[in-house]
Motif scaffolding. Structure first.
Motif, PDB file in Angstrom:
ATOM      1  N   GLY A 149       0.823  -1.193   0.000  1.00  0.00           N
ATOM      2  CA  GLY A 149       0.000   0.000   0.000  1.00  0.00           C
ATOM      3  C   GLY A 149       0.858   1.244   0.000  1.00  0.00           C
ATOM      4  N   THR A 150       0.249   2.383   0.265  1.00  0.00           N
ATOM      5  CA  THR A 150       0.983   3.643   0.316  1.00  0.00           C
ATOM      6  C   THR A 150       0.440   4.520   1.434  1.00  0.00           C
ATOM      7  OG1 THR A 150      -0.514   4.703  -1.272  1.00  0.00           O
ATOM      8  CG2 THR A 150       1.455   3.658  -2.170  1.00  0.00           C
ATOM      9  N   THR A 151       1.277   5.459   1.853  1.00  0.00           N
ATOM     10  CA  THR A 151       0.870   6.499   2.786  1.00  0.00           C
ATOM     11  C   THR A 151       1.615   7.772   2.416  1.00  0.00           C
ATOM     12  OG1 THR A 151       0.662   7.094   5.121  1.00  0.00           O
ATOM     13  CG2 THR A 151       2.675   5.986   4.463  1.00  0.00           C
ATOM     14  N   ASP A 152       1.092   8.924   2.829  1.00  0.00           N
ATOM     15  CA  ASP A 152       1.695  10.190   2.422  1.00  0.00           C
ATOM     16  C   ASP A 152       2.910  10.534   3.278  1.00  0.00           C
ATOM     17  OD1 ASP A 152       0.728  11.952   4.825  1.00  0.00           O
ATOM     18  OD2 ASP A 152      -1.061  10.922   4.104  1.00  0.00           O
ATOM     19  N   TYR A 153       3.772  11.390   2.727  1.00  0.00           N
ATOM     20  CA  TYR A 153       4.850  12.005   3.504  1.00  0.00           C
ATOM     21  C   TYR A 153       4.246  13.197   4.237  1.00  0.00           C
ATOM     22  CZ  TYR A 153       8.429   9.421   0.886  1.00  0.00           C
ATOM     23  OH  TYR A 153       9.219   8.435   0.352  1.00  0.00           O
ATOM     24  N   ALA A 154       3.653  12.944   5.390  1.00  0.00           N
ATOM     25  CA  ALA A 154       2.877  13.967   6.087  1.00  0.00           C
ATOM     26  C   ALA A 154       3.715  15.192   6.435  1.00  0.00           C
ATOM     27  CB  ALA A 154       2.271  13.374   7.356  1.00  0.00           C
ATOM     28  N   TYR A 155       4.962  14.986   6.866  1.00  0.00           N
ATOM     29  CA  TYR A 155       5.797  16.119   7.264  1.00  0.00           C
ATOM     30  C   TYR A 155       6.008  17.096   6.105  1.00  0.00           C
ATOM     31  CZ  TYR A 155       7.208  14.643  11.918  1.00  0.00           C
ATOM     32  OH  TYR A 155       7.216  14.333  13.253  1.00  0.00           O
ATOM     33  N   TYR A 156       6.248  16.548   4.935  1.00  0.00           N
ATOM     34  CA  TYR A 156       6.597  17.402   3.811  1.00  0.00           C
ATOM     35  C   TYR A 156       5.362  17.986   3.126  1.00  0.00           C
ATOM     36  CZ  TYR A 156      10.729  14.653   4.751  1.00  0.00           C
ATOM     37  OH  TYR A 156      11.772  14.036   5.387  1.00  0.00           O
TER      38      TYR A 156
END
Length: 508
Positions: free
Chosen positions: A383-390
């Motif tokens: 799956g995938t997840t976002d680069y929340a910090y950036y």
């Protein structure tokens, strides 16, 4: 990278087929390869008795069917034609640099190392499965079994990775263009028969590879009785408020207004599934919302423009209706299910492709009190997840950031119910929980890489009132939560609450 290619393939096939004259209309075959009696090309909506499937199991027959009834040249050549059209469009029309493969590249193809690529989020998790579904449906149209069609999808993907790109072969592309393609392809294959009830050429919309099999075999697929259990369309608008917290920093943002549309499909009765056929029953929901941005984000477009694209689906690989869970007022199906989720929101990203165990049940206490629910516990392959910090500038973007998401694996749980009271009142809840690990070996060079364990939850609650047999109105509230424990970064917490109103038109 391949977006225009997919649409060209579809447009090319539709234009080509519209000018074709069939020499004849011969008998076709059903899913199991058994010849069917000749019927009119266009099916009627008159209901037919549902045939009971033979549930005896033979592994060889399940995987490969009867080879004498399969059109191998048609299926394999269709896969090669799909690859050729997409490749030629990118090479000669859009002149993409990655298509400049040489004979020397072909001779030394085995020397390429596999990696996780940096393609656009939408490309990797939607368009790649769609491209693979062209290979898959090419096999199904030629009477391949689902397993054989999966092998054809994997073969088409391998050919593309090794011989149609100068880029290194991609691990994620192979997974999405084979397993993901099988999921998407089987749904499109079944829906093409539903579209055929509107007119034969309408079946080409979900299944454009039918044009190739029709041309080569010189016969049209015969219609089937409709298996649609539910079909509805929604439109609505709303607003959302979100917040992010990490390392003593916090961001609050508001998406003041957005509007959107949705389509929900339930194929066959989910509570009466006795089948060894993959995706003999599936559920598919697709929605898109657009509106004013929150003023936050990494680009002017993201700051000014709000978007939310959601695809969620599950399909039984096989299922049974055990006597112990069924009674006069209760219908129950249990079995193995494949899950495919894709969420692309201005505030977050999450997707999954996995295998799970499922139960779907309907209890009719009375005409005025009906309760339906399902529970699916699955393992996510990739799956995938976002680069929340950036995405929200909690940390400056490094120069080596080539994509906006990270690949994951882990677990997923889906719990949903719908409670109908006095026929006109419906209360619905759907909760999707992801426990994912963003792993480190993804060919990214920067040090501040957000690997670690993530928990994400999407809770959607709605109330709906039926105005007529077809039209209803309702209120909805969705709460998104994310908590991440990163290896090299501070822990991260985010939430987004979306509220809105909607109108639904129920076709079936």
């Amino acid at each position: 990278m391949k977006i225009k290619a997919f649409f060209l393939a579809l447009m090319f096939c539709l234009t080509w087929q519209s000018n074709m004259i069939f020499a004849q209309e011969a008998a076709a075959v059903n899913d199991e390869g058994t010849p069917l009696e000749q019927e009119p090309t266009v099916a009627t909506n008159k209901p037919k008795n549902k045939e009971k499937e033979d549930l005896s199991f033979n592994l060889g027959t399940y995987l490969f069917g009867d080879p004498s009834e399969h059109h191998y040249i048609t299926g394999i050549s269709g896969m090669l034609v799909a690859n050729s059209i997409i490749f030629c469009w990118n090479k000669f029309v859009t002149r993409q640099g990655w298509t400049k493969v040489t004979l020397d590249d072909w001779k030394h193809f085995y020397e390429k190392d596999w990696e996780y690529d940096t393609d656009w989020y939408w490309t990797n998790f939607v368009l790649h499965p769609y491209q693979g579904s062209l290979y898959y449906t090419s096999g199904r149209n030629a009477n391949f079994t689902p397993f054989e069609s999966l092998l054809l999808s994997a073969s088409g993907s391998l050919i593309w990775e090794y011989f149609c790109e100068t880029n290194a072969p991609s691990v994620n592309d192979l997974v999405y263009s084979s397993v993901g393609a099988a999921f998407m392809g089987e749904m499109l294959y079944n829906l093409s028969y539903e579209m055929q009830n509107l007119g034969y050429y309408a079946s080409y919309i979900p299944n454009p590879m039918r044009m190739w099999s029709d041309l080569v075999l010189q016969k049209k697929a015969l219609p089937r009785a409709s298996k649609l259990y539910g079909l509805d369309f929604c439109a609505g608008f709303g607003s959302a408020t979100g917040a992010s917290y990490a390392d003593g920093k916090s961001f609050r943002e508001t998406f003041p207004v957005y509007g959107g549309f949705a389509c929900n499909v339930v194929y066959d009765n989910p509570y009466q599934v006795d089948s060894n056929t993959p995706f003999s029953q599936f559920e598919l929901s697709m929605s898109g919302s657009f509106g004013k941005g929150s003023g936050e984000g990494t680009s002017d477009g993201e700051r000014n423009f709000m978007y939310d694209v959601n695809i969620s689906s599950d399909g039984f690989l096989f299922a049974r209706t055990p006597d112990s869970l069924n009674s006069e007022n209760t219908e129950t199906s249990v079995g193995a299910s494949l899950l495919y989720d894709f969420r692309w929101h201005s505030f977050f990203e999450v997707s999954s492709l996995g295998l799970g165990a499922a139960i779907k049940q309907k209890k009719e206490f009375s005409k005025n009190n009906v309760f339906e629910w399902k529970e699916i516990l699955g393992a996510n392959f990739l799956g995938t997840t976002d680069y929340a910090y950036y995405r929200r500038d909690l940390l400056p973007q490094p120069d080596e950031l080539y994509r906006s998401y990270s690949y994951t694996f882990g677990a997923e749980n889906v719990l949903a119910f719908k409670w109908t009271l006095f026929e006109k009142n419906k209360i619905a809840l759907e909760n999707r929980t992801y426990a994912h690990y963003a792993f480190p070996w993804q060919d990214q060079d920067f040090v501040t890489y957000d690997c670690g364990l993530e928990f994400q939850n999407m809770l959607n609650l709605s109330y709906e009132y039926q105005l007529s047999d077809m039209i209803s109105i309702g209120l909805r509230d969705e709460l998104y939560l994310k908590y991440a424990f990163y290896d090299d970064l501070p822990n991260y917490f985010a939430m987004l609450n979306s509220v809105g109103v909607f109108a639904r038109m129920t076709v079936k």
